[in-house]
Design a protein around this motif. Structure first.
Motif, PDB file in Angstrom:
ATOM      1  N   ILE A   1       0.825  -1.212   0.000  1.00 50.21           N
ATOM      2  CA  ILE A   1       0.000   0.000   0.000  1.00 50.21           C
ATOM      3  C   ILE A   1       0.862   1.266   0.000  1.00 50.21           C
ATOM      4  O   ILE A   1       0.561   2.228  -0.728  1.00 50.21           O
ATOM      5  CB  ILE A   1      -0.989   0.003   1.175  1.00 50.21           C
ATOM      6  CG1 ILE A   1      -2.089  -1.049   0.939  1.00 50.21           C
ATOM      7  CG2 ILE A   1      -1.622   1.379   1.343  1.00 50.21           C
ATOM      8  CD1 ILE A   1      -2.967  -0.786  -0.269  1.00 50.21           C
ATOM      9  N   PRO A   2       1.953   1.337   0.814  1.00 50.64           N
ATOM     10  CA  PRO A   2       2.802   2.535   0.731  1.00 50.64           C
ATOM     11  C   PRO A   2       3.368   2.782  -0.660  1.00 50.64           C
ATOM     12  O   PRO A   2       3.504   3.933  -1.085  1.00 50.64           O
ATOM     13  CB  PRO A   2       3.923   2.233   1.737  1.00 50.64           C
ATOM     14  CG  PRO A   2       3.296   1.298   2.726  1.00 50.64           C
ATOM     15  CD  PRO A   2       2.377   0.434   1.907  1.00 50.64           C
ATOM     16  N   ILE A   3       3.672   1.702  -1.383  1.00 50.71           N
ATOM     17  CA  ILE A   3       4.155   1.857  -2.760  1.00 50.71           C
ATOM     18  C   ILE A   3       3.048   2.431  -3.629  1.00 50.71           C
ATOM     19  O   ILE A   3       3.272   3.351  -4.427  1.00 50.71           O
ATOM     20  CB  ILE A   3       4.628   0.493  -3.318  1.00 50.71           C
ATOM     21  CG1 ILE A   3       5.773  -0.065  -2.483  1.00 50.71           C
ATOM     22  CG2 ILE A   3       5.050   0.627  -4.785  1.00 50.71           C
ATOM     23  CD1 ILE A   3       6.183  -1.472  -2.870  1.00 50.71           C
ATOM     24  N   ALA A   4       1.843   1.888  -3.477  1.00 51.70           N
ATOM     25  CA  ALA A   4       0.705   2.358  -4.265  1.00 51.70           C
ATOM     26  C   ALA A   4       0.415   3.828  -3.995  1.00 51.70           C
ATOM     27  O   ALA A   4       0.116   4.605  -4.911  1.00 51.70           O
ATOM     28  CB  ALA A   4      -0.527   1.505  -3.965  1.00 51.70           C
ATOM     29  N   GLU A   5       0.504   4.227  -2.725  1.00 54.22           N
ATOM     30  CA  GLU A   5       0.240   5.622  -2.373  1.00 54.22           C
ATOM     31  C   GLU A   5       1.317   6.537  -2.938  1.00 54.22           C
ATOM     32  O   GLU A   5       1.023   7.630  -3.446  1.00 54.22           O
ATOM     33  CB  GLU A   5       0.160   5.769  -0.854  1.00 54.22           C
ATOM     34  CG  GLU A   5      -1.072   5.101  -0.248  1.00 54.22           C
ATOM     35  CD  GLU A   5      -1.130   5.217   1.259  1.00 54.22           C
ATOM     36  OE1 GLU A   5      -2.246   5.169   1.803  1.00 54.22           O
ATOM     37  OE2 GLU A   5      -0.062   5.348   1.888  1.00 54.22           O
ATOM     38  N   GLU A   6       2.567   6.094  -2.863  1.00 54.65           N
ATOM     39  CA  GLU A   6       3.675   6.937  -3.313  1.00 54.65           C
ATOM     40  C   GLU A   6       3.641   7.182  -4.815  1.00 54.65           C
ATOM     41  O   GLU A   6       3.960   8.281  -5.283  1.00 54.65           O
ATOM     42  CB  GLU A   6       5.004   6.300  -2.907  1.00 54.65           C
ATOM     43  CG  GLU A   6       6.218   7.175  -3.204  1.00 54.65           C
ATOM     44  CD  GLU A   6       7.505   6.600  -2.636  1.00 54.65           C
ATOM     45  OE1 GLU A   6       8.577   6.911  -3.188  1.00 54.65           O
ATOM     46  OE2 GLU A   6       7.439   5.842  -1.648  1.00 54.65           O
TER      47      GLU A   6
ATOM     48  N   VAL B   1      -3.008   4.102  -5.640  1.00 58.51           N
ATOM     49  CA  VAL B   1      -3.805   3.427  -4.620  1.00 58.51           C
ATOM     50  C   VAL B   1      -5.295   3.477  -4.960  1.00 58.51           C
ATOM     51  O   VAL B   1      -6.038   2.528  -4.673  1.00 58.51           O
ATOM     52  CB  VAL B   1      -3.537   4.032  -3.225  1.00 58.51           C
ATOM     53  CG1 VAL B   1      -4.065   5.453  -3.117  1.00 58.51           C
ATOM     54  CG2 VAL B   1      -4.128   3.155  -2.129  1.00 58.51           C
ATOM     55  N   GLY B   2      -5.744   4.560  -5.594  1.00 60.05           N
ATOM     56  CA  GLY B   2      -7.143   4.650  -5.982  1.00 60.05           C
ATOM     57  C   GLY B   2      -7.517   3.612  -7.017  1.00 60.05           C
ATOM     58  O   GLY B   2      -8.549   2.938  -6.911  1.00 60.05           O
ATOM     59  N   GLU B   3      -6.675   3.477  -8.038  1.00 57.75           N
ATOM     60  CA  GLU B   3      -6.923   2.471  -9.074  1.00 57.75           C
ATOM     61  C   GLU B   3      -6.904   1.066  -8.489  1.00 57.75           C
ATOM     62  O   GLU B   3      -7.736   0.219  -8.830  1.00 57.75           O
ATOM     63  CB  GLU B   3      -5.863   2.594 -10.172  1.00 57.75           C
ATOM     64  CG  GLU B   3      -6.017   1.590 -11.297  1.00 57.75           C
ATOM     65  CD  GLU B   3      -4.944   1.726 -12.368  1.00 57.75           C
ATOM     66  OE1 GLU B   3      -4.790   0.789 -13.178  1.00 57.75           O
ATOM     67  OE2 GLU B   3      -4.252   2.770 -12.381  1.00 57.75           O
TER      68      GLU B   3
ATOM     69  N   THR C   1      -5.081   8.682   1.247  1.00 59.34           N
ATOM     70  CA  THR C   1      -4.800   9.304  -0.046  1.00 59.34           C
ATOM     71  C   THR C   1      -6.048   9.377  -0.907  1.00 59.34           C
ATOM     72  O   THR C   1      -6.247  10.337  -1.665  1.00 59.34           O
ATOM     73  CB  THR C   1      -3.703   8.506  -0.787  1.00 59.34           C
ATOM     74  OG1 THR C   1      -2.558   8.387   0.066  1.00 59.34           O
ATOM     75  CG2 THR C   1      -3.292   9.204  -2.077  1.00 59.34           C
ATOM     76  N   GLN C   2      -6.913   8.380  -0.802  1.00 58.84           N
ATOM     77  CA  GLN C   2      -8.121   8.364  -1.628  1.00 58.84           C
ATOM     78  C   GLN C   2      -9.078   9.492  -1.284  1.00 58.84           C
ATOM     79  O   GLN C   2      -9.844   9.938  -2.130  1.00 58.84           O
ATOM     80  CB  GLN C   2      -8.835   7.012  -1.474  1.00 58.84           C
ATOM     81  CG  GLN C   2      -8.087   5.853  -2.095  1.00 58.84           C
ATOM     82  CD  GLN C   2      -8.825   4.560  -1.860  1.00 58.84           C
ATOM     83  OE1 GLN C   2      -8.547   3.843  -0.910  1.00 58.84           O
ATOM     84  NE2 GLN C   2      -9.780   4.270  -2.707  1.00 58.84           N
TER      85      GLN C   2
ATOM     86  N   ALA D   1     -13.056  14.606   3.362  1.00 60.89           N
ATOM     87  CA  ALA D   1     -13.587  13.408   4.020  1.00 60.89           C
ATOM     88  C   ALA D   1     -15.043  13.594   4.388  1.00 60.89           C
ATOM     89  O   ALA D   1     -15.872  12.715   4.140  1.00 60.89           O
ATOM     90  CB  ALA D   1     -12.757  13.083   5.258  1.00 60.89           C
ATOM     91  N   LYS D   2     -15.378  14.723   4.964  1.00 60.82           N
ATOM     92  CA  LYS D   2     -16.755  14.962   5.387  1.00 60.82           C
ATOM     93  C   LYS D   2     -17.700  14.965   4.195  1.00 60.82           C
ATOM     94  O   LYS D   2     -18.797  14.380   4.250  1.00 60.82           O
ATOM     95  CB  LYS D   2     -16.852  16.292   6.126  1.00 60.82           C
ATOM     96  CG  LYS D   2     -18.225  16.543   6.739  1.00 60.82           C
ATOM     97  CD  LYS D   2     -18.224  17.788   7.615  1.00 60.82           C
ATOM     98  CE  LYS D   2     -19.588  17.977   8.270  1.00 60.82           C
ATOM     99  NZ  LYS D   2     -19.607  19.179   9.148  1.00 60.82           N
TER     100      LYS D   2
END
Length: 209
Positions: free
Chosen positions: A51-56, A60-62, A91-92, A132-133
């Protein structure tokens, strides 16, 4: 990162499922989706590593929508009362179109929004409070269930429960570990359960395996 990008295109990331069990009846009430990366050598890599790789690298959304689509197809074959829980990355919540993307996946799979539960951590709420809200309220209006993940480990748990329309809280496993032998841990867990029930929320305890 190169391997991640390649395997994402080849659908090497697959959903696994952990049952959520009602402690009184012993019945399964739903499943939490756990992402696993199935490598070429047959090994499975957990989300803490990828997940950290995806976020970086901004994927991560895809990744999440891809896994959600697979999981929704699986969930349509379950009983109609079983829920599907899936984690949302901080991140999303920067994506203002996240709610629309999630709802589109549900429509394509034919899964009612009332059967999806999104788990959001307190850290995610602190990082992107405005987005977020808005996203949470949009999803809630469509019937999606919402859970506050890792409850008790953030800075403003009770405030989030007061101002946001959560249905469920998940007690962090750090409060559950040693609950049978640690009187303080027991008192903390009982207090959180009472708080949730007084607010009309259901409770899931992590780490009871």
């Amino acid at each position: 990162e190169q391997e991640f990008r390649r395997d994402l295109e080849q659908n090497a990331f697959r959903p696994h499922y952990q049952p959520i069990v009602h402690l009184e009846s012993g019945e399964i009430t739903g499943f939490e989706m756990l992402a696993r990366w199935e490598r070429d050598d047959g090994s499975h890599v957990g989300p803490c590593e990828f997940i950290p790789i995806a976020e970086e690298c901004g994927l991560v959304g895809e990744l999440m929508l891809n896994l959600l689509a697979q999981a929704c197809v699986d969930a349509t074959a379950w009983g109609p009362d079983l829920t599907l829980s899936i984690n949302v990355s901080p991140t999303q919540l920067k994506d203002r179109w996240l709610s629309e993307k999630i709802l589109r996946v549900l429509v394509q799979a034919g899964l009612p929004p009332q059967r999806l539960k999104l788990e959001i951590t307190e850290n995610a709420l602190i990082a992107e409070p405005a987005h977020a809200k808005s996203i949470i309220q949009s999803l809630k209006n469509q019937g999606v269930l919402l859970a506050l993940d890792d409850f008790g480990t953030g800075y403003s748990s009770i405030q989030h429960l007061r101002i946001l329309p959560f249905d469920n809280v998940k007690i962090d496993r750090s409060f559950i570990t040693g609950i049978e032998h640690d009187a303080e841990a027991h008192r903390m867990a009982v207090s959180m359960i009472h708080l949730a029930f007084n607010l009309g929320l259901s409770v899931v305890a992590e780490g009871v395996e």
